[in-house]
Motif scaffolding. Structure first.
Motif, mmCIF file in Angstrom:
data_model
loop_
_atom_site.group_PDB
_atom_site.id
_atom_site.type_symbol
_atom_site.label_atom_id
_atom_site.label_comp_id
_atom_site.label_asym_id
_atom_site.label_seq_id
_atom_site.Cartn_x
_atom_site.Cartn_y
_atom_site.Cartn_z
ATOM 1 N N SER A 378 0.689 -1.327 0.027
ATOM 2 C CA SER A 378 0.207 0.054 0.180
ATOM 3 C C SER A 378 0.933 1.055 0.123
ATOM 4 N N ARG A 379 2.216 1.077 0.209
ATOM 5 C CA ARG A 379 2.919 2.450 0.280
ATOM 6 C C ARG A 379 2.882 3.233 -1.086
ATOM 7 N N ALA A 380 2.625 4.422 -0.981
ATOM 8 C CA ALA A 380 2.729 5.163 -2.313
ATOM 9 C C ALA A 380 4.187 5.352 -2.709
ATOM 10 N N PRO A 381 4.389 4.870 -3.981
ATOM 11 C CA PRO A 381 5.810 5.033 -4.623
ATOM 12 C C PRO A 381 5.873 6.788 -4.993
ATOM 13 N N ALA A 382 7.058 6.926 -4.947
ATOM 14 C CA ALA A 382 7.592 8.199 -5.471
ATOM 15 C C ALA A 382 7.842 8.072 -7.066
ATOM 16 N N LEU A 383 6.844 8.828 -7.880
ATOM 17 C CA LEU A 383 7.139 8.792 -9.388
ATOM 18 C C LEU A 383 7.519 9.935 -9.963
ATOM 19 N N PRO A 384 8.376 9.670 -11.100
ATOM 20 C CA PRO A 384 8.655 10.921 -11.791
ATOM 21 C C PRO A 384 7.497 11.764 -12.683
ATOM 22 N N ALA A 385 7.539 12.716 -12.871
ATOM 23 C CA ALA A 385 6.714 13.403 -14.002
ATOM 24 C C ALA A 385 7.000 13.311 -15.233
ATOM 25 N N LEU A 386 6.040 12.647 -16.134
ATOM 26 C CA LEU A 386 6.239 12.153 -17.264
ATOM 27 C C LEU A 386 5.070 12.747 -18.270
ATOM 28 N N THR A 387 5.698 13.352 -19.604
ATOM 29 C CA THR A 387 4.598 13.620 -20.402
ATOM 30 C C THR A 387 4.447 12.427 -21.756
ATOM 31 N N ARG A 388 3.579 12.790 -22.338
ATOM 32 C CA ARG A 388 3.457 11.833 -23.635
ATOM 33 C C ARG A 388 4.571 12.082 -24.621
ATOM 34 N N ARG A 389 5.002 13.446 -24.701
ATOM 35 C CA ARG A 389 6.053 13.652 -25.773
ATOM 36 C C ARG A 389 7.152 13.081 -25.473
ATOM 37 N N GLU A 390 7.534 13.090 -23.865
ATOM 38 C CA GLU A 390 8.705 12.452 -23.634
ATOM 39 C C GLU A 390 8.831 10.696 -23.805
ATOM 40 N N GLU A 391 7.576 10.307 -23.737
ATOM 41 C CA GLU A 391 7.477 8.894 -24.095
ATOM 42 C C GLU A 391 7.288 8.508 -25.544
ATOM 43 N N GLY A 392 7.288 9.483 -26.290
ATOM 44 C CA GLY A 392 7.083 9.073 -27.717
ATOM 45 C C GLY A 392 5.833 9.000 -28.168
ATOM 46 N N LEU A 393 4.548 9.327 -27.319
ATOM 47 C CA LEU A 393 3.305 9.148 -27.822
ATOM 48 C C LEU A 393 2.724 10.357 -28.396
ATOM 49 N N PRO A 394 1.854 10.184 -29.515
ATOM 50 C CA PRO A 394 1.050 11.443 -29.895
ATOM 51 C C PRO A 394 0.203 12.121 -28.745
ATOM 52 N N GLU A 395 0.036 13.347 -28.790
ATOM 53 C CA GLU A 395 -0.620 14.050 -27.762
ATOM 54 C C GLU A 395 -2.092 13.827 -27.708
ATOM 55 N N ASP A 396 -2.530 13.655 -29.081
ATOM 56 C CA ASP A 396 -3.986 13.615 -29.349
ATOM 57 C C ASP A 396 -4.574 12.210 -29.632
ATOM 58 N N ALA A 397 -3.887 11.212 -29.543
ATOM 59 C CA ALA A 397 -4.275 9.778 -29.754
ATOM 60 C C ALA A 397 -4.952 9.209 -28.560
ATOM 61 N N PHE A 398 -6.104 8.364 -28.912
ATOM 62 C CA PHE A 398 -6.490 7.353 -27.781
ATOM 63 C C PHE A 398 -5.217 6.334 -27.402
ATOM 64 N N VAL A 399 -4.522 6.353 -26.312
ATOM 65 C CA VAL A 399 -3.419 5.194 -26.149
ATOM 66 C C VAL A 399 -3.853 4.129 -25.580
ATOM 67 N N LEU A 468 5.644 2.768 -13.652
ATOM 68 C CA LEU A 468 4.216 3.100 -13.259
ATOM 69 C C LEU A 468 3.968 4.286 -13.662
ATOM 70 N N ALA A 469 4.854 5.484 -13.841
ATOM 71 C CA ALA A 469 4.272 6.584 -14.103
ATOM 72 C C ALA A 469 3.945 6.543 -15.702
ATOM 73 N N ARG A 470 4.586 5.704 -16.530
ATOM 74 C CA ARG A 470 3.914 5.742 -17.806
ATOM 75 C C ARG A 470 2.799 5.077 -17.943
ATOM 76 N N LEU A 471 2.257 4.256 -16.851
ATOM 77 C CA LEU A 471 0.761 3.836 -17.186
ATOM 78 C C LEU A 471 -0.156 4.886 -17.002
ATOM 79 N N GLY A 472 0.116 5.956 -16.148
ATOM 80 C CA GLY A 472 -0.878 6.937 -16.090
ATOM 81 C C GLY A 472 -0.947 7.860 -17.289
ATOM 82 N N LEU A 473 -0.167 7.696 -18.207
ATOM 83 C CA LEU A 473 0.028 8.164 -19.684
ATOM 84 C C LEU A 473 -1.145 7.693 -20.589
ATOM 85 N N ALA A 474 -1.528 6.475 -20.402
ATOM 86 C CA ALA A 474 -2.439 5.835 -21.119
ATOM 87 C C ALA A 474 -3.862 6.044 -21.014
ATOM 88 N N ASP A 475 -4.746 5.527 -21.959
ATOM 89 C CA ASP A 475 -5.948 5.943 -21.769
ATOM 90 C C ASP A 475 -6.808 4.476 -21.403
#
Length: 584
Positions: A378-399, A468-475
């Motif tokens: 249950s411990r909350a992990p410390a996560l980096p702040a990521l953007t779709r651009r950093e991960e090579g994802l299109p900003e306007d796509a349904f991921v 883990l942070a990457r998962l937050g970028l998907a839809d």
């Protein structure tokens, strides 16, 4: 998965005055003296080979390599020397030289299998799956009666996404026999037929893990004030198992339980490993012990309940379990299928992953917990702040994403994903890097179905926090079938990412469904492939429906009160352990 059972050569003592049984400290100078006096002897090749065996036994790899090369220089068709030379080179970190030694060896037909199998094993370990598959297929075409080789060949094809899986087959081996020799991990990703899974794992155990000559623990149990529970694992480290189990170990009620950890784990220096070790009352390293010695150590500690956390996965100590070192033995979490080892008493699960109409197919007997089967941290992990651009994802796509291993991706599931992409033209599919052969194969399948290359995106491997942070970028997470996501599904839901799964009959095919039920998203569970595709398309085309699912997970409260309720889980696990404890 267990490695191929491949034997090295043995000394050619019949050709020389016998030094059988002599320790290396005596044998090595004796062979060197003989060679100095008989350098031109036609038997010098045998002396060099035997010298190599003795040097290897003494840990002198450089001496062994030189001796085997001298033997081959005098007798190029001495395939035993080629086998051992390759093993010595491999152990010295010279993988390419080892492959060259095996692939360039002159050998009779009976030795060809050993050289091919060693090459396939080493190539598989390097994730050079295309070459490994070819080597093992060549071995099976020479002799199809090699179930261990069939197992590895089939699993390499699964990891490479080579479909149909067993096409074009192996002459002399029926299609059903190829399935039955799939191996414990491969069969979970091949079928949701529990009875077939049990047949495969029972055959594997019969072949690999013979019964022990004695039972060590008393049948009636012990009289202890506190229940001594032992956890047996090779994954007390930065591993999915370690992540899931650590807080259970920390939270055990020490007034009622004394916690032992029987550890075959390699030291990885991770903070998670240190946390696990600190959570144990007794950390007992058994990695260097034989199966019997490990079992006798467990018996000496008078463990009331031994919980195996490996099952039929790599690093398992099944041989120790066969000695029955504890009066009650259960398997949990490491292998989500039947483990028909007679010395196991219980399979810890829940009523969702093992429904009553399937329980009779399992071995050992299912022990359903009162709630969700999966432990968690249950411990909350410390996560980096990521953007779709950093991960090579299109900003306007349904991921759409799936971070499962490639071997879990089947032809039917990938076909469904491509159909979903056709129905959602604004969507992309985001996968986690696994292996080059599999990625190439998936891209080829996608291109054949008219999917543009830029709609299939592969993320390089990352540290746990970044993953883990990457998962937050998907839809939307698209699950695999018949082997669902387990830890990854829990991670996705924790990060607020809705998940669509297909539930079948087996434990492995119902894991994600159990997690979705727990967090309150049962409408994300499909029972047919058409239903699975329709649900995914609905999320991608109906923003309101997708927003409702997002809202259920928002803020993480649904995860914390269900999957992440470690205190509640520990209480339920302890109640189950108390119920199965034996007292004389």
């Amino acid at each position: 998965m267990a490695p191929l059972d491949l034997a090295a050569g043995t000394p050619l003592e019949a050709l020389l005055p016998s030094l059988e049984g002599a320790p290396p400290a005596l044998a090595i100078p004796a062979y060197r003296a003989w060679l100095a006096a008989n350098a031109a002897s036609p038997l010098a090749f045998a002396a060099w080979f035997n010298l190599g065996v003795q040097c290897a036994a003494a840990g002198d790899r450089a001496g062994a390599i030189e001796a085997y090369r001298q033997a081959l220089a005098r007798k190029p068709d001495l395939h035993q020397a080629a086998v051992n030379l390759g093993l010595a080179l491999e152990a010295s970190g010279e993988a390419e030289a080892a492959l060259a030694a095996w692939q360039g060896a002159l050998q009779p037909d009976e030795a060809r299998l050993l050289l091919l199998n060693h090459s396939g094993r080493l190539l598989e370990g390097q994730k050079r799956y295309a070459e490994a598959e070819q080597a093992l297929r060549a071995s099976l075409l020479t002799d199809p009666r090699q179930p261990d080789v069939v197992q590895h060949w089939s699993h390499i094809r699964q990891k490479s996404c080579l479909w149909p899986l067993h096409a074009p087959g192996i002459p002399g081996v029926a299609a059903r026999d190829l399935v039955l020799q799939s191996g414990p991990l491969g069969i979970l990703a091949l079928t949701d037929d529990v009875a077939l899974q049990r047949e495969v794992t029972a055959a594997w155990i019969a072949r690999k893990v013979p019964p022990a000559p004695a039972r060590l623990a008393p049948e009636g149990g012990y009289r202890h004030d506190r229940i001594r529970v032992g956890y047996l694992s090779s994954d007390f480290c930065r591993h999915a198992m370690g992540t899931l189990i650590v807080e259970l170990l920390e939270r055990h009620d020490r007034g009622r339980f004394e916690v032992f950890g029987y550890c075959s784990t390699r030291e990885d220096g991770s903070a998670l490993r240190q946390r696990i070790i600190a959570a144990l009352d007794h950390h007992v390293p058994i990695g260097t012990l034989s199966e019997e010695a490990a079992a006798r150590r467990i018996r000496a500690d008078e463990i009331d309940i031994l919980v195996d956390l490996n099952g039929l996965t790599q690093g398992a100590r099944l041989g120790a379990l066969r000695w029955k070192p504890a009066p009650v033995q259960a398997t949990y979490l490491g292998y989500v299928g039947p483990v028909p080892l007679p010395e196991l008493d219980w399979l810890i699960c829940d009523a969702q992953v093992v429904p009553p109409d399937q329980a009779m197919h399992y071995a050992p007997r299912p022990l359903p917990l009162a709630g969700l089967y999966q432990a968690n941290d249950s411990r909350a992990p410390a996560l980096p702040a990521l953007t779709r651009r950093e991960e090579g994802l299109p900003e306007d796509a349904f991921v759409l994403c799936c971070f499962n291993n490639f071997y879990k991706i089947t032809e039917d599931v990938f076909g469904a994903w491509l159909e979903i992409l056709h129905r959602l033209p604004h969507a992309v599919l985001w996968l986690a890097e696994d292996n080059a052969t599999g990625e190439e194969t998936l891209r080829r399948h996608a291109a054949a179905r008219g999917i543009a290359p830029d709609r299939l995106i592969v993320a390089p491997r990352a540290e746990p926090a970044r993953y883990l942070a990457r998962l937050g970028l998907a839809d939307l997470f698209l699950d695999t079938f018949p082997y669902n996501a387990g830890t990854v599904a829990s991670d996705a839901l924790r990060m607020g990412l809705p998940l669509v799964t297909l539930s079948g009959r087996s434990f492995a095919s119902r894991m994600a469904g159990a997690l979705l039920q727990a967090v309150g998203l049962p409408d994300c569970i499909a029972t047919t492939l058409d239903g699975y595709m329709a649900t995914a398309v609905a999320h991608g085309s109906d923003p309101a429906r997708h927003a409702r699912a997002r809202a259920v997970l928002a803020g993480g409260e649904a995860w914390r009160r269900s999957i992440g309720d470690s205190a509640g889980f520990t209480a339920r696990m302890e109640a189950a352990l108390e119920a199965i404890r034996l007292r004389p």
